[in-house]
Write a protein that holds these residues in place. Structure first.
Motif, PDB file in Angstrom:
ATOM      1  N   SER A 166     -11.621  12.336 -84.844  1.00  0.00           N
ATOM      2  CA  SER A 166     -12.410  11.439 -84.082  1.00  0.00           C
ATOM      3  C   SER A 166     -11.923  10.183 -84.313  1.00  0.00           C
ATOM      4  CB  SER A 166     -13.891  11.517 -84.317  1.00  0.00           C
ATOM      5  OG  SER A 166     -14.510  10.238 -83.643  1.00  0.00           O
ATOM      6  N   GLU A 167     -11.990   9.164 -83.156  1.00  0.00           N
ATOM      7  CA  GLU A 167     -11.665   7.713 -83.335  1.00  0.00           C
ATOM      8  C   GLU A 167     -12.751   7.017 -83.692  1.00  0.00           C
ATOM      9  OE1 GLU A 167      -9.680   6.683 -79.747  1.00  0.00           O
ATOM     10  OE2 GLU A 167      -7.994   7.966 -79.939  1.00  0.00           O
ATOM     11  N   VAL A 168     -14.202   7.769 -83.773  1.00  0.00           N
ATOM     12  CA  VAL A 168     -15.159   6.911 -84.244  1.00  0.00           C
ATOM     13  C   VAL A 168     -15.158   6.646 -85.590  1.00  0.00           C
ATOM     14  CG1 VAL A 168     -17.843   7.085 -84.055  1.00  0.00           C
ATOM     15  CG2 VAL A 168     -16.311   7.874 -82.281  1.00  0.00           C
ATOM     16  N   PRO A 169     -15.621   5.612 -86.227  1.00  0.00           N
ATOM     17  CA  PRO A 169     -15.568   5.437 -87.698  1.00  0.00           C
ATOM     18  C   PRO A 169     -16.875   6.080 -88.164  1.00  0.00           C
ATOM     19  CG  PRO A 169     -16.063   3.385 -86.542  1.00  0.00           C
ATOM     20  CD  PRO A 169     -15.702   4.430 -85.369  1.00  0.00           C
ATOM     21  N   TYR A 170     -16.886   6.290 -89.604  1.00  0.00           N
ATOM     22  CA  TYR A 170     -18.167   6.870 -90.166  1.00  0.00           C
ATOM     23  C   TYR A 170     -19.265   5.972 -90.049  1.00  0.00           C
ATOM     24  CZ  TYR A 170     -15.687  10.483 -92.981  1.00  0.00           C
ATOM     25  OH  TYR A 170     -14.913  11.523 -93.484  1.00  0.00           O
ATOM     26  N   ARG A 171     -19.348   4.827 -89.954  1.00  0.00           N
ATOM     27  CA  ARG A 171     -20.462   3.711 -90.200  1.00  0.00           C
ATOM     28  C   ARG A 171     -21.166   4.237 -91.403  1.00  0.00           C
ATOM     29  NH1 ARG A 171     -19.687   3.849 -84.314  1.00  0.00           N
ATOM     30  NH2 ARG A 171     -18.476   1.890 -83.502  1.00  0.00           N
TER      31      ARG A 171
END
Length: 370
Positions: free
Chosen positions: A110-115
């Motif tokens: 994914s390109e979404v960070p873990y946060r």
């Protein structure tokens, strides 16, 4: 959200899955590191440096990145940590945003960070990741582990969990457990970030970024990193030359306020807020005593070393001197030739980053004796 990866970093892929102490696991995680010097044929001249909260792996200039590093004055040919003799590895902490996998890193596939989906982070996780880098480099036993500040915690966790992994240890302004004052300060720093509306439960962007919260957190940190003696010597009660504008009657008035503001503004966009939260909390959770029925001295005494040196600054309020003395006493009880070196530096917790006139001879003398 941004990762701030220094030029010249190398990466080590951690085992996948990489289990975390407090539950969960990381998939396809990596750790950034840099090296200096040459590993001997016997592979017996390796030194591992584990860092504080904010530094990256670039401790000094090297062939891959000639820019000065955060410990440039201490590391290099002929310096206290002499790379003509030692093969030095510096590892960026797991959970950081400086090249190692952390909350700012994209989740696998994914390109979404873990946060905040990043697993709970412990000091022990960082120690395990650093050890994996050492093993991957073909090093069975380290000549020395050097840990500064949070890295002092990481070093103790690594040494405790891996008996015989190192012949010696230098613990600089570190501790075996977080004290209430330090926990309180870091709690306020985290609260400043979390109360910034733009933090948004950890779901912020570079455009909508919790800058005010990070500024306040950094200012509070910097105040505790130095000493009242240094603040007085550097700034006294000197006021800024310009008058305060009428629209900001409670604005910056003294030079010390201006210094803190400038320092904070330089930092806030160079470190990810969620990574700051995770690493800060990992220090609060760390307590070596949990491995010895609540007895920190007993836990320290289980660490097996030939030699150790513990250094602290007399003016350090964040990791006070009694914590370094406790480490030295505990390691001595475990059989190490253990030296406690209290240095009368006026520069508080950050002294090891600036007061080289005092720290260089101590570190040089210890390593020359190995």
């Amino acid at each position: 959200m941004t990762e701030f990866i220094p030029p010249g970093s190398r990466w080590h892929a951690l085992p996948s899955p990489f289990p975390m102490k407090r539950g969960g696991a990381l998939q396809d995680a990596r750790v950034a590191y840099e090296t200096w010097g040459t590993l001997s044929q016997a592979r017996d001249n390796a030194i591992l440096i584990v860092t504080g909260l904010s530094p990256d792996a670039h401790a000094a200039a090297n062939a891959d990145n000639p820019a000065p590093g955060w410990w440039e004055a201490m590391l290099g040919p002929g310096k206290a940590i002499d790379t003509d003799r030692w093969f030095v590895v510096c590892v960026n902490s797991l959970g950081s945003c400086k090249g190692s996998t952390g909350p700012a890193s994209p989740m696998p596939g994914s390109e979404v960070p873990y946060r905040l989906a990043f697993p709970d982070l412990s000091i022990e996780d960082g120690a395990a990741a650093a050890l994996d880098v050492v093993r991957a480099l073909g090093i069975e036993r380290l000549a020395c582990v050097i840990g500064n500040s949070m890295g002092g915690m990481t070093a103790l966790a690594l040494l405790h969990a891996n008996p015989g992994i190192a012949r010696s240890h230098i613990n600089i302004s570190g501790s075996a457990q977080a004290l209430p004052f330090s926990i309180a300060i870091r709690s306020l720093q985290r609260e400043a970030i979390r109360l910034d509306p733009l933090w948004n439960g950890g779901d912020y962007t570079d455009e909508a970024y919790p800058e005010s919260g990070m500024r306040m957190a950094r200012k509070l940190g910097v105040i505790t990193y130095r000493s009242a003696l240094e603040w007085d010597g550097r700034f006294g009660r000197v006021r800024l030359e310009s008058d305060r504008p009428d629209e900001d009657p409670f604005g910056l008035e003294f030079q010390v306020e201006s210094y803190l503001e400038g320092h904070a503004r330089r930092f806030v966009r160079q470190f990810d807020p969620n990574c700051y939260l995770y690493l800060s909390r990992s220090m609060d959770w760390f307590d070596l005593a949990e491995y010895a029925d609540g007895d920190v001295m007993a836990a320290l005494a289980t660490i097996r070393l030939e030699k150790a040196m513990t250094i602290g600054a007399t003016t350090d309020i964040l990791f006070p001197l009694q914590q370094q003395e406790q480490i030295a006493d505990g390691l001595r009880a475990g059989g190490a030739e253990s030296l406690f070196v209290p240095l009368p530096s006026p520069q508080g917790h950050d002294a090891f980053l600036v007061d080289f006139g005092r720290f260089d001879p101590a570190v040089r003398g210890f390593l020359d004796g190995l």
